[in-house]
Design a protein around this motif. Structure first.
Motif, PDB file in Angstrom:
ATOM      1  N   ILE A 164      13.486   8.906   4.657  1.00 17.57           N
ATOM      2  CA  ILE A 164      12.339   8.338   5.366  1.00 17.57           C
ATOM      3  C   ILE A 164      11.211   8.100   4.377  1.00 17.57           C
ATOM      4  O   ILE A 164      11.127   8.750   3.335  1.00 17.57           O
ATOM      5  CB  ILE A 164      11.853   9.260   6.511  1.00 17.57           C
ATOM      6  CG1 ILE A 164      11.367  10.603   5.943  1.00 17.57           C
ATOM      7  CG2 ILE A 164      12.956   9.473   7.530  1.00 17.57           C
ATOM      8  CD1 ILE A 164      10.704  11.491   6.984  1.00 17.57           C
ATOM      9  N   MET A 165      10.361   7.133   4.698  1.00 18.91           N
ATOM     10  CA  MET A 165       9.144   6.886   3.932  1.00 18.91           C
ATOM     11  C   MET A 165       7.967   7.341   4.779  1.00 18.91           C
ATOM     12  O   MET A 165       7.812   6.885   5.918  1.00 18.91           O
ATOM     13  CB  MET A 165       9.031   5.399   3.567  1.00 18.91           C
ATOM     14  CG  MET A 165      10.053   4.967   2.541  1.00 18.91           C
ATOM     15  SD  MET A 165       9.947   3.212   2.062  1.00 18.91           S
ATOM     16  CE  MET A 165      10.729   2.459   3.499  1.00 18.91           C
ATOM     17  N   ILE A 166       7.166   8.246   4.242  1.00 11.56           N
ATOM     18  CA  ILE A 166       6.111   8.878   5.023  1.00 11.56           C
ATOM     19  C   ILE A 166       4.874   9.049   4.163  1.00 11.56           C
ATOM     20  O   ILE A 166       4.971   9.223   2.940  1.00 11.56           O
ATOM     21  CB  ILE A 166       6.608  10.244   5.559  1.00 11.56           C
ATOM     22  CG1 ILE A 166       5.586  10.892   6.471  1.00 11.56           C
ATOM     23  CG2 ILE A 166       6.987  11.171   4.412  1.00 11.56           C
ATOM     24  CD1 ILE A 166       6.122  12.136   7.188  1.00 11.56           C
ATOM     25  N   GLU A 167       3.707   8.973   4.787  1.00 10.34           N
ATOM     26  CA  GLU A 167       2.456   9.151   4.055  1.00 10.34           C
ATOM     27  C   GLU A 167       2.384  10.556   3.468  1.00 10.34           C
ATOM     28  O   GLU A 167       2.768  11.532   4.118  1.00 10.34           O
ATOM     29  CB  GLU A 167       1.264   8.919   4.978  1.00 10.34           C
ATOM     30  CG  GLU A 167       1.138   7.477   5.466  1.00 10.34           C
ATOM     31  CD  GLU A 167      -0.058   7.292   6.374  1.00 10.34           C
ATOM     32  OE1 GLU A 167      -0.868   8.240   6.483  1.00 10.34           O
ATOM     33  OE2 GLU A 167      -0.188   6.214   6.974  1.00 10.34           O
ATOM     34  N   ALA A 168       1.911  10.634   2.245  1.00  6.43           N
ATOM     35  CA  ALA A 168       1.853  11.919   1.550  1.00  6.43           C
ATOM     36  C   ALA A 168       0.993  12.932   2.306  1.00  6.43           C
ATOM     37  O   ALA A 168       1.255  14.136   2.256  1.00  6.43           O
ATOM     38  CB  ALA A 168       1.315  11.722   0.136  1.00  6.43           C
ATOM     39  N   SER A 169      -0.022  12.450   3.030  1.00  9.54           N
ATOM     40  CA  SER A 169      -0.905  13.362   3.755  1.00  9.54           C
ATOM     41  C   SER A 169      -0.221  14.018   4.942  1.00  9.54           C
ATOM     42  O   SER A 169      -0.736  14.991   5.498  1.00  9.54           O
ATOM     43  CB  SER A 169      -2.146  12.596   4.243  1.00  9.54           C
ATOM     44  OG  SER A 169      -1.771  11.540   5.118  1.00  9.54           O
ATOM     45  N   LYS A 170       0.944  13.507   5.339  1.00  8.22           N
ATOM     46  CA  LYS A 170       1.651  14.033   6.512  1.00  8.22           C
ATOM     47  C   LYS A 170       2.751  15.027   6.146  1.00  8.22           C
ATOM     48  O   LYS A 170       3.511  15.443   7.020  1.00  8.22           O
ATOM     49  CB  LYS A 170       2.239  12.884   7.327  1.00  8.22           C
ATOM     50  CG  LYS A 170       1.175  12.002   7.969  1.00  8.22           C
ATOM     51  CD  LYS A 170       1.797  10.937   8.853  1.00  8.22           C
ATOM     52  CE  LYS A 170       0.724  10.085   9.528  1.00  8.22           C
ATOM     53  NZ  LYS A 170       1.310   9.032  10.390  1.00  8.22           N
ATOM     54  N   GLY A 197       0.795  -1.208   0.000  1.00  6.28           N
ATOM     55  CA  GLY A 197       0.000   0.000   0.000  1.00  6.28           C
ATOM     56  C   GLY A 197       0.835   1.269   0.000  1.00  6.28           C
ATOM     57  O   GLY A 197       0.317   2.348   0.309  1.00  6.28           O
ATOM     58  N   GLY A 198       2.110   1.151  -0.328  1.00 11.22           N
ATOM     59  CA  GLY A 198       2.999   2.305  -0.291  1.00 11.22           C
ATOM     60  C   GLY A 198       2.854   3.248  -1.452  1.00 11.22           C
ATOM     61  O   GLY A 198       3.651   4.191  -1.580  1.00 11.22           O
ATOM     62  N   GLN A 199       1.834   3.019  -2.310  1.00 11.62           N
ATOM     63  CA  GLN A 199       1.638   3.922  -3.443  1.00 11.62           C
ATOM     64  C   GLN A 199       1.375   5.349  -2.981  1.00 11.62           C
ATOM     65  O   GLN A 199       1.666   6.304  -3.692  1.00 11.62           O
ATOM     66  CB  GLN A 199       0.474   3.455  -4.311  1.00 11.62           C
ATOM     67  CG  GLN A 199       0.712   2.131  -5.023  1.00 11.62           C
ATOM     68  CD  GLN A 199       0.310   0.940  -4.169  1.00 11.62           C
ATOM     69  OE1 GLN A 199       0.142   1.048  -2.955  1.00 11.62           O
ATOM     70  NE2 GLN A 199       0.151  -0.214  -4.804  1.00 11.62           N
ATOM     71  N   GLY A 200       0.790   5.493  -1.785  1.00 10.75           N
ATOM     72  CA  GLY A 200       0.476   6.824  -1.277  1.00 10.75           C
ATOM     73  C   GLY A 200       1.539   7.380  -0.355  1.00 10.75           C
ATOM     74  O   GLY A 200       1.272   8.351   0.367  1.00 10.75           O
ATOM     75  N   MET A 201       2.715   6.787  -0.357  1.00  6.88           N
ATOM     76  CA  MET A 201       3.789   7.252   0.516  1.00  6.88           C
ATOM     77  C   MET A 201       4.904   7.903  -0.293  1.00  6.88           C
ATOM     78  O   MET A 201       5.125   7.567  -1.456  1.00  6.88           O
ATOM     79  CB  MET A 201       4.348   6.098   1.352  1.00  6.88           C
ATOM     80  CG  MET A 201       3.323   5.403   2.218  1.00  6.88           C
ATOM     81  SD  MET A 201       4.068   4.192   3.344  1.00  6.88           S
ATOM     82  CE  MET A 201       4.926   5.281   4.487  1.00  6.88           C
ATOM     83  N   LEU A 202       5.596   8.827   0.335  1.00  7.30           N
ATOM     84  CA  LEU A 202       6.704   9.521  -0.298  1.00  7.30           C
ATOM     85  C   LEU A 202       8.023   9.082   0.335  1.00  7.30           C
ATOM     86  O   LEU A 202       8.081   8.817   1.531  1.00  7.30           O
ATOM     87  CB  LEU A 202       6.572  11.036  -0.128  1.00  7.30           C
ATOM     88  CG  LEU A 202       5.281  11.715  -0.589  1.00  7.30           C
ATOM     89  CD1 LEU A 202       5.371  13.218  -0.325  1.00  7.30           C
ATOM     90  CD2 LEU A 202       5.032  11.447  -2.055  1.00  7.30           C
ATOM     91  N   ALA A 203       9.056   9.016  -0.489  1.00  7.15           N
ATOM     92  CA  ALA A 203      10.416   8.874   0.017  1.00  7.15           C
ATOM     93  C   ALA A 203      10.987  10.284   0.102  1.00  7.15           C
ATOM     94  O   ALA A 203      11.085  10.981  -0.909  1.00  7.15           O
ATOM     95  CB  ALA A 203      11.261   7.997  -0.902  1.00  7.15           C
TER      96      ALA A 203
END
Length: 212
Positions: free
Chosen positions: A169-175, A148-154
Motif C-alpha cells: 500500500i502507499m500511505i502518507e508518512a504521517s499515518k 506529491g508522493g514524496q511524503g508517502m511510504l510504500a
C-alpha cells in the motif's frame, strides 16, 4: 472432557503437522525437478528407475551444490559476468522478465537492506479505520505513482501464515508509526496469526498511530 483433550491434542500437534506439510512440499518439489533427468539417464544406461529415496537424496545434494556454486561464482569477476549475461537473457524474454525482474529486485532489497527496505517495522491503520496491523517500509518515495508522493511510504503488509503473499500500500508518512520491533519479531507475529506476541517491555513494543 473429551472435547478438552481433543482441543489440547489438536493444538499440540498442529505446529508439527504444518511443519511436516511444508517440508513435504519442499521434498516433492526437489524430487520433481530431477525425476525426469535421472529416469532418462537410467533408461539410457539400461538400469532400473531410481527409487524415491535415491531421487530425494540426489535432489538435496544437487540443490546444495547448486547454491554453493552460484555463491562461489558471485565472488569472482567471471562468475558475476556470467550471471549478468543470464540477467540480460531473462530480462529480454516477454512475460518472464516481469516475474524475474520483480523477484530479483525484491531479493536484492531484502538481502542488502537498501534504504532500510524491509528492515523498518511500522504500524498502519489497515484495511479499514479502527483496524491496525504491522508492515515493512519498502520505500519512502511514491512520487513516481502519485503527484506529491514524496511524503508517502510504500508499505508491505505480510499475510498469515504465508508472509510472501502480502499486500503493498502507499500511505502518507504521517499515518504510520514506527514499531519497536525487529523484522524477525514482526514476521513471527504475522506467520503465527498474531498468536506469538513480542515482549511487552523493552524491545518489542509498538504504538498505535495517533488520531489526526
Amino acid at each position: 472432557m473429551i472435547r478438552k483433550y481433543l482441543l489440547a491434542g489438536l493444538f499440540t500437534l498442529l505446529p508439527l503437522v504444518v511443519t511436516l506439510w511444508i517440508l513435504r512440499g519442499i521434498f516433492t518439489a526437489l524430487v520433481g525437478i530431477f525425476r525426469e533427468p535421472l529416469t532418462f539417464l537410467a533408461h539410457l544406461i539400461h538400469v532400473p528407475d531410481p527409487p524415491t529415496w535415491a531421487l530425494a537424496l540426489f535432489s538435496g545434494l544437487a540443490t546444495v551444490m547448486l547454491l554453493v556454486v552460484v555463491g562461489a561464482l558471485m565472488g569472482n569477476f567471471i562468475g558475476r559476468q556470467l550471471l549478468s549475461w543470464l540477467d540480460e537473457l531473462m530480462m529480454s524474454v516477454p512475460v518472464v522478465k516481469t516475474v524475474y525482474g520483480a523477484t530479483r529486485q525484491l531479493m536484492g532489497a531484502i538481502q542488502s537492506g537498501r534504504g532500510g527496505s524491509f528492515k523498518e517495522v511500522v504500524v498502519v491503520e489497515w484495511p479499514h479505520p479502527g483496524s491496525y496491523t504491522l508492515g515493512f517500509v519498502a520505500s519512502r518515495d511514491c512520487s513516481w505513482a502519485i503527484p506529491g508522493g514524496q511524503g508517502m511510504l510504500a508499505v508491505y503488509i505480510p499475510t498469515a501464515p504465508n508472509p510472501t503473499s502480502g499486500y503493498v500500500i502507499m500511505i502518507e508518512a504521517s499515518k504510520v508509526r514506527p514499531a519497536d520491533l525487529s523484522a524477525d519479531q514482526a514476521l513471527t507475529w504475522a506467520i503465527s496469526g498474531g498468536v506469538v506476541v513480542p515482549p511487552r517491555t523493552g524491545t518489542g513494543s509498538f504504538r498505535l498511530p495517533e488520531k489526526p
